[in-house]
Design a protein around this motif. Structure first.
Motif, PDB file in Angstrom:
ATOM      1  N   ALA A 116       0.556   7.517  -7.710  1.00 26.43           N
ATOM      2  CA  ALA A 116      -0.844   7.998  -7.902  1.00 26.43           C
ATOM      3  C   ALA A 116      -1.469   6.734  -9.063  1.00 26.43           C
ATOM      4  CB  ALA A 116      -1.019   9.117  -8.388  1.00 26.43           C
ATOM      5  N   ALA A 117      -0.448   6.583 -10.009  1.00 29.55           N
ATOM      6  CA  ALA A 117      -0.904   5.619 -11.093  1.00 29.55           C
ATOM      7  C   ALA A 117      -1.177   4.173 -10.648  1.00 29.55           C
ATOM      8  CB  ALA A 117       0.247   5.506 -12.068  1.00 29.55           C
ATOM      9  N   VAL A 118      -0.339   3.621  -9.537  1.00 30.63           N
ATOM     10  CA  VAL A 118      -0.399   2.509  -9.117  1.00 30.63           C
ATOM     11  C   VAL A 118      -1.337   2.296  -8.048  1.00 30.63           C
ATOM     12  CG1 VAL A 118       0.814   0.393  -8.023  1.00 30.63           C
ATOM     13  CG2 VAL A 118       1.885   1.973  -9.650  1.00 30.63           C
ATOM     14  N   LEU A 119      -1.515   3.227  -7.121  1.00 27.50           N
ATOM     15  CA  LEU A 119      -2.337   3.150  -5.755  1.00 27.50           C
ATOM     16  C   LEU A 119      -3.451   4.140  -5.744  1.00 27.50           C
ATOM     17  CD1 LEU A 119       0.769   2.745  -3.270  1.00 27.50           C
ATOM     18  CD2 LEU A 119      -0.573   0.814  -4.273  1.00 27.50           C
ATOM     19  N   GLY A 120      -3.445   4.883  -6.721  1.00 24.12           N
ATOM     20  CA  GLY A 120      -4.455   5.777  -6.751  1.00 24.12           C
ATOM     21  C   GLY A 120      -4.195   7.067  -5.538  1.00 24.12           C
ATOM     22  N   ASP A 121      -3.181   7.164  -4.953  1.00 25.20           N
ATOM     23  CA  ASP A 121      -2.714   8.210  -4.120  1.00 25.20           C
ATOM     24  C   ASP A 121      -1.334   8.746  -3.950  1.00 25.20           C
ATOM     25  OD1 ASP A 121      -2.598   9.541  -1.510  1.00 25.20           O
ATOM     26  OD2 ASP A 121      -2.833   7.922  -0.337  1.00 25.20           O
ATOM     27  N   PRO A 122      -1.240   9.878  -4.756  1.00 27.42           N
ATOM     28  CA  PRO A 122       0.219  10.520  -4.597  1.00 27.42           C
ATOM     29  C   PRO A 122       0.936  10.566  -3.171  1.00 27.42           C
ATOM     30  CG  PRO A 122      -1.275  12.151  -4.843  1.00 27.42           C
ATOM     31  CD  PRO A 122      -2.339  10.706  -4.843  1.00 27.42           C
ATOM     32  N   THR A 123       0.229  10.292  -2.333  1.00 30.31           N
ATOM     33  CA  THR A 123       0.798  10.816  -0.795  1.00 30.31           C
ATOM     34  C   THR A 123       1.355   9.147  -0.230  1.00 30.31           C
ATOM     35  OG1 THR A 123      -1.226  10.429   0.588  1.00 30.31           O
ATOM     36  CG2 THR A 123      -0.635  12.523  -0.255  1.00 30.31           C
ATOM     37  N   ALA A 124       1.054   8.162  -0.914  1.00 27.28           N
ATOM     38  CA  ALA A 124       1.165   6.899  -0.366  1.00 27.28           C
ATOM     39  C   ALA A 124       2.818   6.426  -0.954  1.00 27.28           C
ATOM     40  CB  ALA A 124       0.445   5.571  -1.032  1.00 27.28           C
ATOM     41  N   VAL A 125       3.693   7.126  -0.515  1.00 26.59           N
ATOM     42  CA  VAL A 125       5.139   7.146  -0.657  1.00 26.59           C
ATOM     43  C   VAL A 125       6.134   7.193   0.672  1.00 26.59           C
ATOM     44  CG1 VAL A 125       6.994   8.028  -2.206  1.00 26.59           C
ATOM     45  CG2 VAL A 125       4.865   8.484  -3.110  1.00 26.59           C
ATOM     46  N   ASN A 126       6.765   6.278   0.538  1.00 30.46           N
ATOM     47  CA  ASN A 126       7.878   6.267   1.632  1.00 30.46           C
ATOM     48  C   ASN A 126       9.158   6.743   1.008  1.00 30.46           C
ATOM     49  OD1 ASN A 126       9.612   5.810   3.928  1.00 30.46           O
ATOM     50  ND2 ASN A 126       9.917   3.656   3.133  1.00 30.46           N
ATOM     51  N   PHE A 127       9.559   8.085   1.049  1.00 25.23           N
ATOM     52  CA  PHE A 127      10.734   8.455   0.640  1.00 25.23           C
ATOM     53  C   PHE A 127      11.982   8.064   1.250  1.00 25.23           C
ATOM     54  CE2 PHE A 127       7.305  11.348  -0.668  1.00 25.23           C
ATOM     55  CZ  PHE A 127       7.679  11.647  -2.294  1.00 25.23           C
TER      56      PHE A 127
ATOM     57  N   ILE B  25      14.069  -0.183  -1.970  1.00 28.24           N
ATOM     58  CA  ILE B  25      13.271   0.698  -2.697  1.00 28.24           C
ATOM     59  C   ILE B  25      12.890  -0.111  -4.019  1.00 28.24           C
ATOM     60  CG2 ILE B  25      14.814   2.552  -1.677  1.00 28.24           C
ATOM     61  CD1 ILE B  25      16.331   2.906  -4.301  1.00 28.24           C
ATOM     62  N   ASP B  26      11.896   0.424  -4.533  1.00 30.86           N
ATOM     63  CA  ASP B  26      11.090  -0.035  -5.645  1.00 30.86           C
ATOM     64  C   ASP B  26      11.443   0.694  -6.606  1.00 30.86           C
ATOM     65  OD1 ASP B  26       9.277  -1.708  -3.954  1.00 30.86           O
ATOM     66  OD2 ASP B  26       8.242   0.242  -3.648  1.00 30.86           O
ATOM     67  N   MET B  27      11.943   2.095  -6.670  1.00 27.75           N
ATOM     68  CA  MET B  27      12.641   2.619  -7.960  1.00 27.75           C
ATOM     69  C   MET B  27      13.434   3.760  -7.355  1.00 27.75           C
ATOM     70  SD  MET B  27       9.332   5.373  -8.758  1.00 27.75           S
ATOM     71  CE  MET B  27      10.239   6.320  -9.989  1.00 27.75           C
ATOM     72  N   LEU B  28      14.160   4.459  -8.246  1.00 23.69           N
ATOM     73  CA  LEU B  28      15.338   5.485  -7.765  1.00 23.69           C
ATOM     74  C   LEU B  28      14.962   6.607  -8.664  1.00 23.69           C
ATOM     75  CD1 LEU B  28      17.613   6.312  -5.998  1.00 23.69           C
ATOM     76  CD2 LEU B  28      19.139   5.533  -8.066  1.00 23.69           C
TER      77      LEU B  28
ATOM     78  N   GLY C 294       0.791  -1.389  -0.015  1.00 25.53           N
ATOM     79  CA  GLY C 294       0.093   0.046   0.036  1.00 25.53           C
ATOM     80  C   GLY C 294       0.821   1.252   0.111  1.00 25.53           C
ATOM     81  N   GLU C 295       2.173   1.116  -0.327  1.00 27.30           N
ATOM     82  CA  GLU C 295       2.764   2.401  -0.348  1.00 27.30           C
ATOM     83  C   GLU C 295       4.229   1.871  -1.167  1.00 27.30           C
ATOM     84  OE1 GLU C 295       4.373   4.663   3.403  1.00 27.30           O
ATOM     85  OE2 GLU C 295       5.486   2.778   3.360  1.00 27.30           O
ATOM     86  N   LEU C 296       4.504   3.005  -2.210  1.00 21.16           N
ATOM     87  CA  LEU C 296       5.640   2.845  -2.940  1.00 21.16           C
ATOM     88  C   LEU C 296       6.891   3.378  -2.185  1.00 21.16           C
ATOM     89  CD1 LEU C 296       6.872   2.652  -5.927  1.00 21.16           C
ATOM     90  CD2 LEU C 296       6.242   5.374  -5.979  1.00 21.16           C
ATOM     91  N   ASN C 297       8.035   2.505  -2.108  1.00 24.46           N
ATOM     92  CA  ASN C 297       9.466   3.042  -1.494  1.00 24.46           C
ATOM     93  C   ASN C 297      10.194   3.520  -2.729  1.00 24.46           C
ATOM     94  OD1 ASN C 297       8.724   1.914   1.091  1.00 24.46           O
ATOM     95  ND2 ASN C 297       9.480  -0.035   0.515  1.00 24.46           N
ATOM     96  N   CYS C 298      10.511   4.691  -2.393  1.00 23.75           N
ATOM     97  CA  CYS C 298      10.931   5.658  -3.644  1.00 23.75           C
ATOM     98  C   CYS C 298      12.417   6.153  -3.080  1.00 23.75           C
ATOM     99  CB  CYS C 298      10.115   6.820  -4.111  1.00 23.75           C
ATOM    100  SG  CYS C 298      10.788   7.359  -5.802  1.00 23.75           S
ATOM    101  N   GLY C 299      13.553   5.879  -3.727  1.00 20.20           N
ATOM    102  CA  GLY C 299      14.976   6.383  -3.427  1.00 20.20           C
ATOM    103  C   GLY C 299      14.832   7.593  -3.967  1.00 20.20           C
ATOM    104  N   VAL C 300      15.296   8.678  -3.148  1.00 19.32           N
ATOM    105  CA  VAL C 300      15.558  10.132  -3.470  1.00 19.32           C
ATOM    106  C   VAL C 300      17.023  10.836  -3.041  1.00 19.32           C
ATOM    107  CG1 VAL C 300      13.117  10.592  -3.741  1.00 19.32           C
ATOM    108  CG2 VAL C 300      14.132  10.869  -1.527  1.00 19.32           C
ATOM    109  N   VAL C 301      17.311  11.924  -3.404  1.00 23.24           N
ATOM    110  CA  VAL C 301      18.423  12.692  -2.870  1.00 23.24           C
ATOM    111  C   VAL C 301      18.314  12.802  -1.482  1.00 23.24           C
ATOM    112  CG1 VAL C 301      17.586  14.885  -3.418  1.00 23.24           C
ATOM    113  CG2 VAL C 301      20.172  14.260  -3.588  1.00 23.24           C
TER     114      VAL C 301
END
Length: 339
Positions: free
Chosen positions: A67-78, A95-98, A32-39
């Motif tokens: 938002a595309a996958v979960l319908g929620d742009p806040t569902a991100v773990n940065f 992480i799922d993407m960088l 229910g959350e995207l793990n996204c690698g950031v700076v």
């Protein structure tokens, strides 16, 4: 920005081979959350605001995918990553993407086993110096001390530039952009080198930005973009076509302000209809709902909106579109057809 040369390439490759066996899309949906690698923090590209909410040009890509996958742009773990840790974090599945202004190179694509989803910023490496130094060209930096993030292609480009021009320099190694900024402002180095966009972002945070100049030379090509692991093509398609949706939306005049209206019923442009899910079944082809692209665009706007809000000419960063203009406006930004 930091483009690490990961000397433990074999270790990273081994991690990828294992992690890629799992279906990332299923993992993200179950979590229910995207793990996204950031700076770790770069003004305009990726940093938490005063309330701890992450924002920026690259952060917006993470939010669009969520938002595309979960319908929620806040569902991100940065997940903040440095130039040294980002590839291990992706390869291991942490992480799922960088989405961290990372340069697309041959070895990263093939040897480190990553798939770049496209280019969201065409950049090049430059130099910043104090105006008081009296330097107008990087070729005038013979004998200078230069702050440089270690273990990066930026470091290799610097060595090549000075060698090709038969001049010398003394490196001042740093780990992060924040450390580089601190050392540079303290006078520990005469110049700081990284991607030109990163220099503009860094200078914008200075107390007296007018006292520093970005030199005219661009010494490398730095196509920056989001990336995923090899071996999970479905997930790679989702990240790739989410980025393409943001780019196409700008071309077709679909914005955060009108996307819901345009997605309410089919319009006169068949490609916009397919993009927004009012015609065809593009969403099903990548395992998503048909309104996936509508949700991605609504999250933060189209590519142009994201650019102007975070790093455009009316922001403290002050970047012109340049090569990052749409192909119809003389730039290199171009999305394949949605059909």
């Amino acid at each position: 920005m930091k483009k690490s040369v990961l000397f433990g390439a074999l270790t990273v490759t081994g991690l990828v081979a294992g992690a890629a066996q799992a279906a990332t899309l299923d993992d993200v949906k179950e979590r229910g959350e995207l793990n996204c690698g950031v700076v770790t923090g770069l003004a305009g590209f990726g940093a938490p605001d005063a309330n701890g909410v992450w924002e920026g040009f690259d952060v917006a890509v993470c939010r669009a995918v969520a938002a595309a996958v979960l319908g929620d742009p806040t569902a991100v773990n940065f997940v903040p990553t440095t130039g040294q840790t980002r590839f291990t974090a992706l390869a291991s599945g942490e992480i799922d993407m960088l989405a961290r202004n990372t340069t697309w190179t041959f070895s990263r694509d093939t040897d480190l086993k990553f798939d770049f989803a496209g280019v969201n910023y065409y950049d090049g490496q430059g130099f910043i110096v104090p105006t008081a130094l009296g330097v107008s060209s990087a070729k005038d930096l013979d004998g200078a001390t230069v702050c440089i993030q270690t273990g990066t292609t930026t470091e290799l480009n610097l060595a090549d530039f000075f060698r090709n021009n038969n001049i010398s320099y003394e490196p001042v190694p740093v780990e992060t952009n924040a450390e580089a900024q601190q050392q540079y402002l303290a006078g520990a180095c005469d110049a700081y080198t990284t991607d030109a966009s990163g220099l503009a972002a860094t200078r914008a945070t200075f107390e007296n930005p007018g006292e520093h100049v970005i030199l005219p030379e661009i010494i490398s090509k730095e196509p920056l973009g989001p990336l995923v692991r090899h071996g999970d093509n479905e997930w790679g398609d989702i990240v790739r076509w989410t980025l393409n949706a943001l780019i196409a939306a700008e071309e077709f005049g679909v914005t955060s302000a009108n996307v819901n209206e345009l997605a309410a019923a089919p319009g006169t442009n068949p490609e916009v209809n397919r993009l927004l899910g009012t015609e065809g079944e593009l969403g099903a082809m990548i395992g998503l709902e048909n309104e996936w692209a509508k949700n991605a665009i609504a999250a933060g706007g189209n590519y142009g909106e994201i650019f102007e809000k975070n790093i455009g000419e009316n922001t403290p960063i002050g970047l012109a579109r340049g090569l990052n203009a749409q192909w119809t406006n003389g730039g290199l930004i171009y999305a394949p057809p949605f059909r």
